[in-house]
Design an enzyme around this catalytic site. Structure first.
Site, PDB file in Angstrom:
ATOM      1  N   CYS B 328       2.265 -35.637 -25.428  1.00  0.00           N
ATOM      2  CA  CYS B 328       2.105 -34.341 -25.263  1.00  0.00           C
ATOM      3  C   CYS B 328       3.278 -33.583 -25.365  1.00  0.00           C
ATOM      4  O   CYS B 328       3.236 -32.474 -26.285  1.00  0.00           O
ATOM      5  CB  CYS B 328       1.770 -34.082 -23.711  1.00  0.00           C
ATOM      6  N   TRP B 331       3.586 -33.303 -29.168  1.00  0.00           N
ATOM      7  CA  TRP B 331       2.498 -32.493 -29.787  1.00  0.00           C
ATOM      8  C   TRP B 331       3.052 -31.125 -30.073  1.00  0.00           C
ATOM      9  O   TRP B 331       2.878 -30.522 -31.067  1.00  0.00           O
ATOM     10  CB  TRP B 331       1.279 -32.347 -28.983  1.00  0.00           C
ATOM     11  N   HIS B 332       4.096 -30.816 -29.048  1.00  0.00           N
ATOM     12  CA  HIS B 332       4.642 -29.337 -29.402  1.00  0.00           C
ATOM     13  C   HIS B 332       5.593 -29.169 -30.523  1.00  0.00           C
ATOM     14  O   HIS B 332       5.978 -28.332 -30.757  1.00  0.00           O
ATOM     15  CB  HIS B 332       5.267 -28.770 -27.807  1.00  0.00           C
ATOM     16  N   GLY B 333       5.890 -30.202 -30.798  1.00  0.00           N
ATOM     17  CA  GLY B 333       6.958 -30.568 -32.031  1.00  0.00           C
ATOM     18  C   GLY B 333       7.985 -31.526 -31.995  1.00  0.00           C
ATOM     19  O   GLY B 333       8.152 -32.101 -31.229  1.00  0.00           O
ATOM     20  N   PHE B 477       3.722 -23.854 -32.190  1.00  0.00           N
ATOM     21  CA  PHE B 477       3.051 -25.239 -31.749  1.00  0.00           C
ATOM     22  C   PHE B 477       1.626 -25.309 -32.620  1.00  0.00           C
ATOM     23  O   PHE B 477       1.328 -26.468 -32.413  1.00  0.00           O
ATOM     24  CB  PHE B 477       2.904 -25.515 -30.339  1.00  0.00           C
TER      25      PHE B 477
END
Lengths: 386, 477
Positions: B328, B331-333, B477
């Site tokens: 998770c 996923w944001h970077g 994102f």
């Protein structure tokens, strides 16, 4: 409220009217003024993100309704919240500060992380070397940020502090000096002068001489004289310039000035809520003819820099800026070249394009604003002199 | 195109509403086509090349799912699913992480004869969101849900412009029953109604989101930027900045979600809620039931469950939890700070799970539990906000080591504690700690509320005219 339409209709109607207002007013204005559709530039040529961004920016800036309403909204925000926009930070006692200069002082020095310090030092050293190859010496002058010299006018927390000099500034100066580049330290000049001028009440004395203007990002007439004396003294001490024989006198001149920081807000009603600053400036005049000082294009000393040179020189009262006062100190008419906001790089590029400007010079005094160390308009590329 | 940009608000949105509502409702393909064209135009505004990527991804996934649905053999279906996952995650990894990997390898590539390709950052916008929508669709079909009736339906679902850049990550044929009450996107596509109550709810929600973004989030962003940029902030300054960011990220993102849901309603399509008062959470488990609900439920249903969930014993479920939150974060970077943020949340969740979903401070009164959770989440946001882990730890040290600001940071108060900032911080705190959610408040539009909303919209537009544009945080994102 019985005359109002049902709430759902009222809300949807109000919403649609608001989002349609800008486009509709724009179309109406275009119709009245006989303009063509603004979308044309977007449709010609290959579509690209850059083209779209440019169009979007134009759309926003040219919005008739936004342009009409913006000053009114800004004025309201100023009245209620003392907000002065993105460029100006209100200080104490009516003083204003330029936000990039404040950010320069507050934020850490990114030089080590992104190689900025190296590029500044390389750019300045290369310029010095190219000048030296022509037999021209270079003296560097960093004009301190106003908040460096008057931190207490910005923040109550700085009441006990004489001056705030950023580590990055000190680091760049140290590296330049290690390379044999001469730098005038105006920070200690101003700090010492402030301490002398305001010995009693800890730095906010009403009667004290102020070296920067309250509504402007630049130095005041006493600040100009102080800087000019320090730079001239350094040139004489180094033996790069010999005192001349020109006779100059000083002439008092009353100046009323709306500061550049106030003008940056670009809202007339906000400007008018401040009294223009009124002060005495000293013009440099010929001691015999009383004609105001004029540059000598053929002088062996060329002073280059940004708006810190322009103020009181190309603006009221004239002949009262840094160059004129340096000339008086040196008893020698000087030559100057000014690039507003471009003291770091644009001015070097000008010299690169026009090498004749260096013909016959023996010294270049190069001034730029301290914040340009980080926020120089064109960055810090090496600019070779042809 | 951002929802608060001049181009969207005053040109695209009114234009889209006119085009869409003037398009005949029968046959439904007409309105779907209109929606698709509008969505592609919206995405192309960011970068015209993006539309090609979106179209190619849609075509490929449509074909794979058609082949998967045709087969009844589980092995064959699994193969098509695997192909879809590899392609989608490959695209995501390429556009989202290739830049970072190549940047990391740049010194080596510079030494070699091959300098390596260059990509633009803009190419990544929205990819995380639409990729997750596609993955949920393909997994749902693999699990037995019917595929899209037509290519057009799937294309509209993937490209639906209100959700394209930052979600919510709505599912196609199914709904998250814990969070949604509406029909699935697929079912709604068949009817596409547009009565005035739905329009007024959409307008109300859009206005509330817009006002939150322009009047609060953008100002909070300035506070957070100033504090996080300072060289040596004092303890109070550091906390002030961290709180500002904590408020900003919630208000900004929830504002975007409300605007997206609002626009959806204006077009006659209901989208799931993405937030449910997360600042009132009493622990991390509770927080993740309330925060970015469409993403957390996605991870729960499509990753945590796939990894075995709780079915393989306590130790395995703890490991699954940490894996889910690590991913998770990623996923944001591709940044270590996001990984640290994910692990930080994963560890608190693991701790709560090991205590029967009870926090260490569950004995405190509810208000105190809310306060402690909010402060712990705020500390976590420091990792999220910082550029590097070193920056994050230095900032946290400033928060927890009593000290006065030093050097130029003495002047930080002039940037932080302005009248506007203090007013907005206070308003933000009041807003996030009150229980009524925008979506509930907007359900019933009275005359007084309608007048208030129109007035709020006008004030927000006036404010927009006076400030420079700030994009939504979650666009990156």
């Amino acid at each position: 409220m019985s005359h109002l339409p049902p709430p759902n209709i009222l809300l949807v109607g109000g919403f649609l009217a608001a989002i349609a207002s800008v486009g509709a007013s724009q179309a109406l204005v275009a119709l009245i003024e006989g303009e063509g559709p603004r979308v044309a530039p977007l449709l010609t040529g290959v579509p690209s993100a850059a083209r779209v961004r440019a169009f979007e920016s134009d759309l926003e800036e040219s919005s008739w309704l936004a342009r009409r309403l913006r000053p009114w909204a800004q004025s309201l925000r100023f009245s209620l919240l003392r907000e002065m926009g993105d460029d100006v930070v209100p200080g104490r006692d009516g003083w204003l500060f330029y936000r990039p200069s404040v950010r320069y002082l507050v934020e850490p020095w990114p030089g080590h992380r992104d190689g900025l310090e190296g590029s500044i030092v390389s750019a300045i050293a290369a310029f010095r070397d190219d000048l030296a190859a022509r037999g021209v010496r270079m003296l560097l002058v960093l004009a301190p940020n106003k908040a460096s010299i008057y931190p207490d006018r910005l923040s109550r927390r700085a009441d006990a502090v004489a001056a705030v000099v950023h580590d990055g500034t000190l680091s760049v100066i140290a590296r330049l000096r290690a390379l044999g580049i001469e730098v005038v330290d105006l920070f200690s000049v101003f700090e010492t002068a402030r301490r002398r001028a305001e010995p009693v009440d800890g730095g906010r004395g009403i009667a004290a001489e102020l070296y920067y203007l309250g509504q402007d990002s630049h130095w005041s007439p006493p600040g100009v004289r102080l800087a000019a004396a320090a730079v001239a003294r350094r040139l004489l001490d180094l033996g790069w310039v010999e005192r001349g024989e020109a006779e100059y006198a000083l002439k008092e001149s009353r100046v009323q000035r709306t500061g550049d920081l106030l003008r940056m807000v670009r809202v007339e009603s906000i400007e008018q809520s401040f009294e223009p600053e009124a002060f005495q400036a000293l013009q440099v005049v010929d001691a015999v003819t009383a004609v105001p000082y004029r540059d000598d294009p053929g002088s062996t000393v060329l002073v280059i820099g940004d708006s810190f040179l322009r103020i009181y020189s190309q603006e009221d009262p004239g002949a009262g800026g840094l160059v004129a006062h340096m000339a008086r100190e040196l008893r020698l008419p000087l030559s100057s070249l000014v690039s507003d906001g471009g003291g770091a790089t644009l001015i070097r590029q000008t010299l690169s394009r026009k090498p004749t400007l260096l013909a016959g010079r023996s010294v270049v005094v190069w001034e730029f604003a301290e914040r340009d160390i980080r926020f120089a308009m064109e960055g810090w590329p090496v600019v070779r002199l042809r | 195109m951002s929802f608060t940009s001049h181009a969207f608000l005053f040109y695209f949105l009114p234009g889209a509403l006119v085009v869409y509502h003037l398009t005949p409702r029968r046959p439904p393909a007409l309105r779907k086509t209109a929606l698709l064209v509008l969505s592609y135009f919206f995405y192309a505004w960011l970068d015209p090349r993006l539309v090609l990527l979106l179209l190619a991804t849609t075509v490929v996934n449509h074909r794979l799912v058609v082949w998967m649905a045709r087969s009844s053999a589980e092995r064959v279906r699994a193969r098509w699913l695997a192909a879809s996952l590899i392609i989608n995650l490959g695209v995501l990894a390429f556009f989202k992480y290739a830049v970072f990997i190549l940047e990391a390898l740049d010194p080596l590539l510079q030494l070699s004869a091959f300098p390596g390709p260059r990509f633009e950052i803009a190419l990544r916008a929205g990819i995380s969101f639409f990729t997750f929508k596609i993955i949920s669709y393909t997994i749902d079909v693999h699990r037995g849900e019917p595929p899209a009736r037509s290519f057009l339906d799937l294309a509209v679902y993937i490209a639906f412009f209100p959700q394209l850049l930052s979600g919510p990550i709505q599912r196609f044929g199914t709904i998250d029953r814990k969070a949604e009450r509406a029909a699935s996107f697929a079912a709604q596509l068949e009817s596409l109604p547009g009565a005035v109550p739905r329009l007024s709810f959409g307008a109300a929600l859009f206005i509330l989101g817009f006002a939150k973004k322009v009047l609060l989030a953008d100002v909070l962003g300035k506070v957070a930027d100033a504090a996080f940029s300072a060289a040596a902030p004092g303890t109070f300054d550091a906390w002030f900045g961290a709180l500002a960011y904590s408020l900003q990220i919630y208000i900004d993102f929830s504002a975007y979600s409300e605007m997206a849901i609002g626009v959806g309603h204006l077009l006659g399509l209901e989208c799931p809620r993405n937030f449910n008062a997360p600042c009132l959470a009493t622990g991390f488990t509770d927080f993740w039931r309330r925060w970015h609900i469409s993403l957390s439920s996605w991870f729960r249903d499509y990753l945590y469950v796939a990894l075995g969930g709780n079915r393989k014993g306590a130790a395995r479920s703890y490991l699954n939890l940490v894996i889910v939150f690590l991913l998770c974060g990623l996923w944001h970077g591709a940044r270590w700070t996001f990984v640290a943020w994910g692990i930080y949340h994963g560890l608190f969740l693991l701790l709560e799970r090991s205590r029967g979903r009870r926090t260490l401070y569950a004995v405190l009164p509810r208000a105190a539990q809310v306060a402690v959770t909010f402060l712990l989440v705020t500390v976590g946001w420091v990792f999220f906000r910082s550029e590097t882990l070193t920056d994050a730890f230095l900032y946290i040290a400033a928060m927890f080591t009593p000290k006065e600001p030093a050097g130029g940071s003495l002047l930080l108060d002039s940037l932080l504690y302005t009248r506007t900032h203090l007013l907005v911080m206070a308003s933000g705190l009041l807003l996030v700690f009150q229980p009524v959610q925008a979506a509930d408040w907007a359900q019933k539009v009275t005359r007084a509320r309608a007048v208030l909303l129109v007035f709020l919209f006008c004030i927000s537009i006036l404010t927009l005219f006076t400030q420079s544009f700030r994009s939504f945080l979650y666009f990156q994102f």
